[in-house]
Design a protein around this motif. Structure first.
Motif, PDB file in Angstrom:
ATOM      1  N   LEU A  14     -42.850  10.090 -11.099  1.00 48.29           N
ATOM      2  CA  LEU A  14     -43.471  11.366 -10.741  1.00 48.29           C
ATOM      3  C   LEU A  14     -44.825  11.166 -10.069  1.00 48.29           C
ATOM      4  N   VAL A  15     -45.626  10.251 -10.607  1.00 50.63           N
ATOM      5  CA  VAL A  15     -46.964  10.022 -10.054  1.00 50.63           C
ATOM      6  C   VAL A  15     -46.862   9.532  -8.616  1.00 50.63           C
ATOM      7  N   ALA A  16     -45.944   8.609  -8.365  1.00 46.71           N
ATOM      8  CA  ALA A  16     -45.757   8.101  -7.006  1.00 46.71           C
ATOM      9  C   ALA A  16     -45.344   9.222  -6.066  1.00 46.71           C
ATOM     10  N   GLY A  17     -44.432  10.092  -6.501  1.00 42.90           N
ATOM     11  CA  GLY A  17     -43.990  11.190  -5.657  1.00 42.90           C
ATOM     12  C   GLY A  17     -45.103  12.142  -5.298  1.00 42.90           C
ATOM     13  N   GLN A  18     -45.972  12.422  -6.261  1.00 46.71           N
ATOM     14  CA  GLN A  18     -47.085  13.328  -6.011  1.00 46.71           C
ATOM     15  C   GLN A  18     -48.115  12.711  -5.064  1.00 46.71           C
ATOM     16  N   LEU A  19     -48.424  11.440  -5.259  1.00 51.61           N
ATOM     17  CA  LEU A  19     -49.489  10.808  -4.482  1.00 51.61           C
ATOM     18  C   LEU A  19     -49.045  10.389  -3.086  1.00 51.61           C
ATOM     19  N   LEU A  20     -47.754  10.134  -2.906  1.00 53.46           N
ATOM     20  CA  LEU A  20     -47.278   9.626  -1.621  1.00 53.46           C
ATOM     21  C   LEU A  20     -46.529  10.673  -0.802  1.00 53.46           C
ATOM     22  N   ALA A  21     -46.508  11.909  -1.284  1.00 55.54           N
ATOM     23  CA  ALA A  21     -45.960  12.994  -0.463  1.00 55.54           C
ATOM     24  C   ALA A  21     -46.837  13.146   0.778  1.00 55.54           C
ATOM     25  N   GLY A  22     -46.232  13.204   1.925  1.00 58.58           N
ATOM     26  CA  GLY A  22     -47.003  13.260   3.163  1.00 58.58           C
ATOM     27  C   GLY A  22     -47.321  11.899   3.730  1.00 58.58           C
ATOM     28  N   VAL A  23     -47.112  10.854   2.932  1.00 63.91           N
ATOM     29  CA  VAL A  23     -47.322   9.477   3.395  1.00 63.91           C
ATOM     30  C   VAL A  23     -45.986   8.823   3.705  1.00 63.91           C
ATOM     31  N   VAL A  24     -45.037   8.973   2.789  1.00 62.30           N
ATOM     32  CA  VAL A  24     -43.696   8.431   2.971  1.00 62.30           C
ATOM     33  C   VAL A  24     -42.754   9.595   3.294  1.00 62.30           C
ATOM     34  N   PRO A  25     -42.088   9.574   4.438  1.00 62.99           N
ATOM     35  CA  PRO A  25     -41.211  10.687   4.831  1.00 62.99           C
ATOM     36  C   PRO A  25     -40.127  10.969   3.783  1.00 62.99           C
ATOM     37  N   GLY A  26     -39.871  12.243   3.547  1.00 61.62           N
ATOM     38  CA  GLY A  26     -38.816  12.655   2.645  1.00 61.62           C
ATOM     39  C   GLY A  26     -39.220  12.769   1.195  1.00 61.62           C
TER      40      GLY A  26
ATOM     41  N   ARG B 276     -36.166  11.698  -0.815  1.00 61.42           N
ATOM     42  CA  ARG B 276     -36.313  10.267  -1.039  1.00 61.42           C
ATOM     43  C   ARG B 276     -37.218  10.045  -2.238  1.00 61.42           C
ATOM     44  N   VAL B 277     -36.980   8.927  -2.918  1.00 62.97           N
ATOM     45  CA  VAL B 277     -37.746   8.575  -4.112  1.00 62.97           C
ATOM     46  C   VAL B 277     -38.533   7.315  -3.798  1.00 62.97           C
ATOM     47  N   VAL B 278     -39.823   7.357  -4.086  1.00 58.39           N
ATOM     48  CA  VAL B 278     -40.686   6.218  -3.793  1.00 58.39           C
ATOM     49  C   VAL B 278     -41.317   5.713  -5.083  1.00 58.39           C
ATOM     50  N   GLY B 279     -41.476   4.396  -5.160  1.00 62.35           N
ATOM     51  CA  GLY B 279     -42.164   3.790  -6.285  1.00 62.35           C
ATOM     52  C   GLY B 279     -43.570   3.375  -5.876  1.00 62.35           C
ATOM     53  N   LEU B 280     -44.454   3.274  -6.857  1.00 68.67           N
ATOM     54  CA  LEU B 280     -45.839   2.865  -6.620  1.00 68.67           C
ATOM     55  C   LEU B 280     -46.231   1.893  -7.724  1.00 68.67           C
TER      56      LEU B 280
ATOM     57  N   ASP C 276     -36.024   4.504  -3.153  1.00 58.96           N
ATOM     58  CA  ASP C 276     -35.628   4.191  -1.785  1.00 58.96           C
ATOM     59  C   ASP C 276     -36.657   3.312  -1.083  1.00 58.96           C
ATOM     60  N   GLU C 277     -37.898   3.398  -1.536  1.00 60.25           N
ATOM     61  CA  GLU C 277     -38.981   2.610  -0.954  1.00 60.25           C
ATOM     62  C   GLU C 277     -39.979   2.274  -2.055  1.00 60.25           C
ATOM     63  N   LEU C 278     -40.850   1.324  -1.765  1.00 64.71           N
ATOM     64  CA  LEU C 278     -41.858   0.900  -2.732  1.00 64.71           C
ATOM     65  C   LEU C 278     -43.176   0.663  -2.011  1.00 64.71           C
ATOM     66  N   ILE C 279     -44.261   1.188  -2.601  1.00 59.69           N
ATOM     67  CA  ILE C 279     -45.606   0.887  -2.125  1.00 59.69           C
ATOM     68  C   ILE C 279     -46.300   0.050  -3.185  1.00 59.69           C
ATOM     69  N   LEU C 280     -46.809  -1.104  -2.775  1.00 59.13           N
ATOM     70  CA  LEU C 280     -47.480  -2.020  -3.695  1.00 59.13           C
ATOM     71  C   LEU C 280     -48.974  -2.067  -3.387  1.00 59.13           C
ATOM     72  N   LEU C 281     -49.778  -1.970  -4.428  1.00 59.51           N
ATOM     73  CA  LEU C 281     -51.231  -2.074  -4.300  1.00 59.51           C
ATOM     74  C   LEU C 281     -51.663  -3.410  -4.879  1.00 59.51           C
ATOM     75  N   GLU C 282     -52.640  -4.025  -4.246  1.00 55.91           N
ATOM     76  CA  GLU C 282     -53.165  -5.276  -4.774  1.00 55.91           C
ATOM     77  C   GLU C 282     -54.621  -5.415  -4.384  1.00 55.91           C
TER      78      GLU C 282
END
Length: 354
Positions: free
Chosen positions: A86-98, A104-108, A126-132
């Motif tokens: 849920l957190v990834a979906g809220q924060l990456l809406a508008g960044v990752v299409p769909g 689409r479901v994105v991981g963070l 469907d996609e993953l964003i990794l922070l480091e």
């Protein structure tokens, strides 16, 4: 500072609770325990209701609300034990299409400086964003002193675009689901499948505001913990009012009354901290809010189990689900030890920024 939700915010929160009660009630919760794969139809319905696009500008197809509104919505999601990234979906809406529409479901994931991290629902993303890079536990991000947005030139809400994709403040990388090397992990929470990311390619950098992502992820996770803590108070009180021992309801026993009262106090303290942090959007208040919400969620679940007695230990009761989810979230986005050290250092330096 007025921490009381407005009439519109109360309506938003009530509408969210109604939606989740209808689409993810207890029967659906228990089904998800046995089959934890993400319900894509529910995910799309959340997207259609504006759950993920809540903070996107209306011109971009969003709802145009702010972080305090998102906290209220996430409090309800935590109360319902709604699974998924849920957190990834809220924060990456508008960044990752769909993502904003739930198509689409994105991981963070936050690899920090160690290069390894836990990925929730890896089989559903469907996609993953990794922070480091940077320091995930460092509260001294830009924005701690005077700039509530968290980065010079960034907006308080909306997509978390930033400048360069690398630097001392952290880096972000896009990844396809099959790119990272994964190690199987047995999750304590049956509703949250996990895998450990042991390595991943750094071939697709993304220009995202990493400190802001970490700060807001911690706050939204705290809101989820708050909702769970509040729900366990309701469960304990309901049981105490109906369960009888020695011919009287156990809620009349002083020990049970004290347990329930202490649970409520933890919730109200955590709620004040989480709501205040959503208004200031500064790092140290978020650190404190996450600590208080984590404590409320874990200790309330334990006390709720105590009020339930022997039935609280059974698989059929829902108490263990709240406790296991709370344990999982404690280590997400902010570890307790680092957070306590950060707060202690700020207090000693008289630099709490609130």
């Amino acid at each position: 500072m007025d921490l009381r939700p407005t009439a519109d915010q109360q309506a938003l929160q009530a509408g969210t609770r109604e939606l989740l009660t209808r689409r993810f009630g207890r029967d659906r919760l228990r089904e998800a325990v046995e089959a934890p794969a993400l319900d894509r139809a529910l995910w799309r319905e959340l997207g259609a209701a504006g759950f993920f696009a809540l903070r996107l500008p209306e011109a971009d197809g969003g709802v145009g609300l702010g972080l305090p509104d998102a906290v209220l919505v996430f409090e309800e999601a935590g109360r319902a034990l709604l699974p998924g990234p849920l957190v990834a979906g809220q924060l990456l809406a508008g960044v990752v299409p769909g993502v904003a529409t739930g198509e689409r479901v994105v991981g963070l994931c936050d690899a920090g400086r160690g290069g390894e991290c836990l990925w929730e629902h890896p089989g559903d993303c469907d996609e993953l964003i990794l922070l480091e890079g940077g320091d995930p536990g460092d509260p001294g991000d830009p924005g701690e002193r005077g700039d509530p947005g968290g980065a010079a030139g960034s907006e308080a809400d909306g997509p978390v675009w930033s400048g360069p994709a690398s630097g001392a403040r952290g880096r972000a990388f896009w990844s396809a689901p099959d790119w990272p090397v994964l190690e199987a992990v047995r999750s304590i929470d049956p509703l949250t499948p996990l895998a450990r990311v042991t390595s991943y390619p750094r071939s697709a950098p993304r220009s995202l505001d990493v400190p802001r992502l970490r700060r807001e992820a911690a706050l939204l996770t705290a809101a989820l913990q708050l909702g769970s803590a509040a729900r366990t108070v309701e469960m304990a009180v309901q049981h105490a009012r109906s369960r009888e021992q020695f011919g009287v309801r156990i809620g009349s026993f002083q020990a049970v009354k004290h347990l329930c009262a202490e649970m409520l106090i933890r919730v109200e303290i955590a709620r004040s901290a989480v709501y205040a942090a959503s208004l200031t959007e500064r790092s140290l208040p978020v650190v404190g809010a996450k600590l208080l919400a984590d404590e409320a969620a874990v200790r309330n679940a334990r006390d709720c189990l105590q009020v339930h007695g022997g039935t609280g230990f059974t698989w059929e009761a829902d108490v263990h689900l709240h406790l296991k989810r709370a344990w999982c979230r404690v280590e997400q986005w902010q570890s307790g030890g680092k957070a306590e050290e950060a707060l202690a250092e700020a207090l000693l330096a008289d630099d709490v920024g609130v």
